[in-house]
Design a protein around this motif. Structure first.
Motif, PDB file in Angstrom:
ATOM      1  N   PHE A 142      59.657  43.725  39.197  1.00  0.00           N
ATOM      2  CA  PHE A 142      58.715  42.838  38.523  1.00  0.00           C
ATOM      3  C   PHE A 142      57.332  43.023  39.139  1.00  0.00           C
ATOM      4  O   PHE A 142      57.212  43.191  40.345  1.00  0.00           O
ATOM      5  N   SER A 143      56.298  42.964  38.293  1.00  0.00           N
ATOM      6  CA  SER A 143      54.931  42.976  38.823  1.00  0.00           C
ATOM      7  C   SER A 143      54.032  42.211  37.856  1.00  0.00           C
ATOM      8  O   SER A 143      54.337  42.056  36.675  1.00  0.00           O
ATOM      9  N   SER A 144      52.925  41.713  38.397  1.00  0.00           N
ATOM     10  CA  SER A 144      51.980  41.007  37.535  1.00  0.00           C
ATOM     11  C   SER A 144      50.567  41.187  38.048  1.00  0.00           C
ATOM     12  O   SER A 144      50.337  41.445  39.238  1.00  0.00           O
ATOM     13  N   THR A 145      49.639  41.068  37.110  1.00  0.00           N
ATOM     14  CA  THR A 145      48.225  41.066  37.418  1.00  0.00           C
ATOM     15  C   THR A 145      47.689  39.717  36.955  1.00  0.00           C
ATOM     16  O   THR A 145      48.461  38.822  36.620  1.00  0.00           O
ATOM     17  N   GLU A 146      46.397  39.603  36.871  1.00  0.00           N
ATOM     18  CA  GLU A 146      45.791  38.333  36.490  1.00  0.00           C
ATOM     19  C   GLU A 146      46.243  37.851  35.110  1.00  0.00           C
ATOM     20  O   GLU A 146      46.418  36.668  34.880  1.00  0.00           O
TER      21      GLU A 146
END
Length: 193
Positions: free
Chosen positions: A179-183
């Motif tokens: 899993f990854s996320s940015t703004e």
């Protein structure tokens, strides 16, 4: 005994995959029946296909990647009909259609992209899916944008807990879930070896 317990647990996990989605869709259909009977009929047919697949194919240990892709595309089409806004979905697929996989693994990730992304955006909602296979693995990557002003709950819901447990039972030590996320974008990558 341990093997039987795992089989029973796996059957229970499969049965929990998407009742929430079906309830939401039935509520939408109820409102649509008097407004647009033709669209309601089309939704009912697509929903029927999804339900048939969920009930009958989930009993199988494996299905073809083509069957899974068709199921995911049906789900996407239903959602596009359900929402009254423009949704951009890029579905890039480079798979061996006959390669086999456990059923209903990817739908949880797609449901989350719609639930936590598309549903909360008034405009510019988009989802990108890259689905590939090779001799040795299957890779499913999905990314969606989201409204960064929404309060995101970082605790995994029942769908992700269910998926993680199914992966442990079905692909022990033969999977990666990242899993990854940015703004304002969230992405998930599932690799099956």
């Amino acid at each position: 005994m341990k093997n039987e317990k795992s089989k029973v647990e796996l059957m229970l996990l499969k049965s929990q995959v998407s009742p929430h989605f079906f309830f939401n869709m039935l509520n939408n259909l109820y409102g649509l029946v008097n407004k647009d009977a033709g669209k309601a009929q089309e939704l009912i047919l697509k929903l029927s296909d999804l339900m048939r697949y969920s009930i009958y194919e989930s009993e199988n240990e494996t299905v073809t990647l083509k069957e899974e892709v068709d199921y995911l595309k049906n789900y996407i089409e239903l959602h596009k009909m359900r929402y009254h806004k423009n949704i951009v979905v890029n579905f890039n697929c480079d798979i061996d259609e006959n390669k086999r996989v456990a059923p209903l693994l990817f739908i949880i990730l797609l449901e989350n992209a719609f639930k936590h992304g598309v549903e909360n955006l008034r405009e510019n909602a988009n989802v990108t899916i890259n689905f590939t296979s090779s001799e040795t693995n299957i890779t499913f990557m999905i990314e969606n944008n989201f409204d960064s002003s929404e309060n995101l709950n970082n605790k995994p819901g029942i769908g992700l807990k269910n998926l993680k447990r199914r992966l442990e039972l079905t692909y022990p030590n033969k999977h990666n879930l990242l899993f990854s996320s940015t703004e304002n974008a969230y992405s998930v990558k599932l690799i099956l070896n």
